[in-house]
Motif scaffolding. Structure first.
Motif, PDB file in Angstrom:
ATOM      1  N   GLN A  32      27.287  23.571 -13.953  1.00  0.00           N
ATOM      2  CA  GLN A  32      28.596  23.495 -14.768  1.00  0.00           C
ATOM      3  C   GLN A  32      28.476  23.782 -16.228  1.00  0.00           C
ATOM      4  N   LEU A  33      27.275  23.659 -16.714  1.00  0.00           N
ATOM      5  CA  LEU A  33      27.024  23.916 -18.088  1.00  0.00           C
ATOM      6  C   LEU A  33      26.845  25.615 -18.131  1.00  0.00           C
ATOM      7  N   ARG A  67      30.267  27.180 -18.198  1.00  0.00           N
ATOM      8  CA  ARG A  67      30.739  27.308 -19.599  1.00  0.00           C
ATOM      9  C   ARG A  67      30.421  28.539 -20.446  1.00  0.00           C
ATOM     10  N   HIS A  72      38.130  32.797 -18.752  1.00  0.00           N
ATOM     11  CA  HIS A  72      36.979  32.116 -18.649  1.00  0.00           C
ATOM     12  C   HIS A  72      36.755  30.983 -19.750  1.00  0.00           C
ATOM     13  N   PRO A  73      36.310  29.822 -19.270  1.00  0.00           N
ATOM     14  CA  PRO A  73      36.502  28.580 -20.001  1.00  0.00           C
ATOM     15  C   PRO A  73      36.045  28.733 -21.475  1.00  0.00           C
ATOM     16  N   SER A  74      35.013  29.422 -21.786  1.00  0.00           N
ATOM     17  CA  SER A  74      34.581  29.802 -23.045  1.00  0.00           C
ATOM     18  C   SER A  74      35.636  30.277 -24.028  1.00  0.00           C
ATOM     19  N   ASN A 131      39.345  21.353 -24.069  1.00  0.00           N
ATOM     20  CA  ASN A 131      38.106  21.154 -22.959  1.00  0.00           C
ATOM     21  C   ASN A 131      36.861  20.684 -23.907  1.00  0.00           C
ATOM     22  N   SER A 179      32.072  18.656 -25.018  1.00  0.00           N
ATOM     23  CA  SER A 179      31.002  18.674 -23.585  1.00  0.00           C
ATOM     24  C   SER A 179      30.003  17.552 -24.155  1.00  0.00           C
ATOM     25  N   GLU A 191      24.931  21.903 -24.407  1.00  0.00           N
ATOM     26  CA  GLU A 191      25.956  21.351 -24.943  1.00  0.00           C
ATOM     27  C   GLU A 191      26.158  21.612 -26.503  1.00  0.00           C
ATOM     28  N   ILE A 209      28.132  25.085 -26.499  1.00  0.00           N
ATOM     29  CA  ILE A 209      29.341  25.055 -26.035  1.00  0.00           C
ATOM     30  C   ILE A 209      30.314  24.055 -26.924  1.00  0.00           C
TER      31      ILE A 209
END
Length: 432
Positions: free
Chosen positions: A265-266, A269, A303-305, A335, A338, A367, A370
Motif C-alpha cells: 500500500q505504501l 502511494r 495516481h494517489p500521489s 487522503n 498517512s 510515511e 507521503i
C-alpha cells in the motif's frame, strides 16, 4: 473604462506573443486574426525587479513555484525577479520561428535548458488555423501564454495555490482552430508531447509523458471562458524516492501477510512508474467598465500521489492609473495524513531486532515522504498596481496564508506542522 487595462494586455500579447494562440485570439475577438508582414524580425522582452518579505513558520521559505530552489525565508530579491528576451522571425506570412529565454535564479538540480521557455516553429496555412512544434506553453490556463510576464496581469504573481505546482512547458506540438460566431470567437486546441514536473528544492523532478490534451476557449469583448482536459503519463519516480520504493518492494515479499500488504500500500502511494493523472480545468475572466473578475479551478485525478484540487477567484477595480485588487485561493491534497506502520514487533521474532528496526525506519521514511507531498493551504490577497508609464507598472501586494497540517509542499524547508504566514511584495514590472 476597464478596456484600457484590457488594451494593454492585447497590445502586449500582439507585440510579444505573436503566434501564440492566446495573443492572436485576443486581437481576433476585436478585429479578426492579424497577419504578419511578408518578412519580419522582432526582438522584445520583459522583466520584473522585486522584493518579497515573508514571515511564517520558523525556517520556511516562500516560493512562487516548486521549481524554485531552497530558501530560508525573510526578505528576498530572487523570488519574483526575472528577465526575459524573445525573438520572433517571420520569413513569410505563413511561417514563424519563436524563441524565448528567461533568466532567473534556478535550482542546482535544474538543467540549463530550463531557461528556454519557448523554441518553436509555427505554420499558419490559413489565418484561423495554426500548427506549432517545438517547446511550447501548455495552453490550458488563463495565464498560460504570459505567466512569466508580470506586466500582463494586475497581481504580483500568478496565484501560488493554483499555478505553483502546474507544469507549463510542453516539448511537442499543438494545433488550434479559430471560429467566429456572431459576437464571439471560439478557439479549439489539441496538443501532445512531454513535459516535466517536480520539486527542485530537492532532486525530485520527473518526466511527464505522454501529455495529450484539448482546450476550448470562447471570447467576447467582455467575457472569456475556457475549459480543458489533459492526460499526463508518469513514467518514472523522483531520484530521492527510488531507494524507499525499492525497499518497500522487498518488504512486500516478506511472508508476514500484514506487513507485506502494508508495504504494498505504501509503495502504491509513492510509485509513479507506469501511472497517470488527468487534469480537468475551468476558467473565466469577465471585464466590464472598470472591473475585472477572474476565476480558475483545476481538479487532478489518477495516481494517489497527484490527487489535488486548486482554484482562485479575484477582482480588480481601476481608478485612472491605479488598479486595486483582491483575491482568495486554495489548494487541497486529499487522503492525508498517512500513518507510520508498526512493523517492529511482528518482524523482531522472525528477523531479529536489528533488522526489524531497519525495516521499521524504512516504513517511517515512506510515511514521511507521503505526508510531505501534501499541499493544503488557503491564501487571501490584497494589492495595488500603478501604471506610471506605458511600459512600466509598480505593484504592491500583501498575502495572508493559512497552512494546514501536512500541507506545506509549496514551501521550502516545510515541516508537517500547520502555520500562518504573511507575505509582502513590492516590485516593478516592465516590457521593452
Amino acid at each position: 473604462m476597464f478596456c484600457w487595462y484590457r488594451s494593454k494586455i492585447v497590445a502586449y500579447s500582439a507585440f510579444i506573443l505573436l503566434v501564440s494562440c492566446g495573443g492572436i485570439n485576443r486581437v481576433s475577438a476585436q478585429s479578426g486574426v492579424p497577419e504578419l508582414p511578408e518578412s519580419s524580425v522582432r526582438i522584445s522582452g520583459f522583466g520584473t525587479l522585486g522584493l518579497t518579505h515573508s514571515s511564517g513558520p520558523d525556517g520556511w521559505g516562500y516560493r512562487r513555484a516548486i521549481s524554485q530552489p531552497q530558501n530560508d525565508g525573510g526578505t528576498r530579491a530572487d523570488t519574483d525577479s526575472r528577465l526575459g528576451v524573445q525573438l520572433n522571425y517571420a520569413p513569410s506570412v505563413q511561417f514563424e520561428l519563436v524563441g524565448q529565454l528567461v533568466a532567473t535564479r534556478r535550482s542546482s538540480y535544474a538543467p540549463l535548458s530550463d531557461s528556454i521557455e519557448w523554441a518553436f516553429a509555427a505554420y499558419r496555412p490559413q489565418t484561423d488555423l495554426t500548427f506549432r512544434i517545438g517547446r511550447l506553453n501548455i495552453d490550458a490556463f488563463l495565464l498560460a501564454n504570459y505567466r512569466n510576464v508580470g506586466f500582463a496581469y494586475h497581481f504580483t504573481r500568478p496565484p501560488v495555490d493554483f499555478y505553483a505546482s502546474l507544469p507549463h512547458t510542453l516539448d511537442g506540438a499543438d494545433i488550434s482552430k479559430t471560429l467566429q460566431f456572431d459576437n464571439s470567437l471560439w478557439r479549439f486546441k489539441a496538443y501532445g508531447g512531454k513535459s516535466r514536473s517536480g520539486d527542485l528544492s530537492e532532486n525530485a523532478r520527473v518526466a511527464v509523458k505522454p501529455v495529450v490534451g484539448i482546450t476550448t476557449t470562447r471570447e467576447t469583448s467582455e467575457l472569456t471562458l475556457r475549459a480543458g482536459v489533459a492526460y499526463s503519463g508518469l513514467s518514472d519516480n523522483p531520484t530521492v524516492l527510488k531507494p524507499i520504493i525499492s525497499g518497500l518492494e522487498s518488504i512486500s515479499a516478506i511472508e508476514i501477510p500484514e506487513v507485506a500488504e502494508q508495504a504494498r500500500q505504501l509503495q502504491a502511494r509513492l510509485d509513479n512508474s507506469n501511472a497517470h493523472v488527468v487534469y480537468y480545468t475551468l476558467s473565466a475572466r469577465y471585464e466590464v467598465s472598470d472591473w475585472l473578475w477572474t476565476f480558475e479551478v483545476t481538479k487532478v485525478k489518477g495516481h494517489p500521489s497527484a490527487h489535488m484540487t486548486s482554484g482562485y477567484a479575484g477582482a480588480g477595480k481601476r481608478f485612472d492609473a491605479v488598479t486595486l485588487f483582491a483575491g482568495v485561493s486554495l489548494i487541497s491534497s486529499p487522503n492525508l495524513p498517512s500513518f507510520t506502520p508498526e512493523w517492529s514487533s511482528a518482524l523482531t521474532s522472525v528477523l531479529g531486532e536489528s533488522e526489524a528496526q531497519k525495516i521499521q525506519r524504512l516504513g517511517s521514511a515512506a510515511e514521511f515522504a507521503i505526508n510531505k507531498s501534501g499541499a493544503n493551504q488557503q491564501s487571501y490577497s490584497v494589492g495595488a498596481r500603478w501604471d506610471f508609464h506605458s511600459n512600466m507598472a509598480l505593484k504592491i501586494q500583501w498575502d495572508h496564508i493559512q497552512i494546514d497540517h501536512y500541507g506545506g509542499r509549496l514551501w521550502a524547508n516545510a515541516t508537517m506542522a500547520s502555520g500562518n504566514a504573511n507575505v509582502t511584495t513590492v516590485l516593478l514590472d516592465f516590457i521593452f
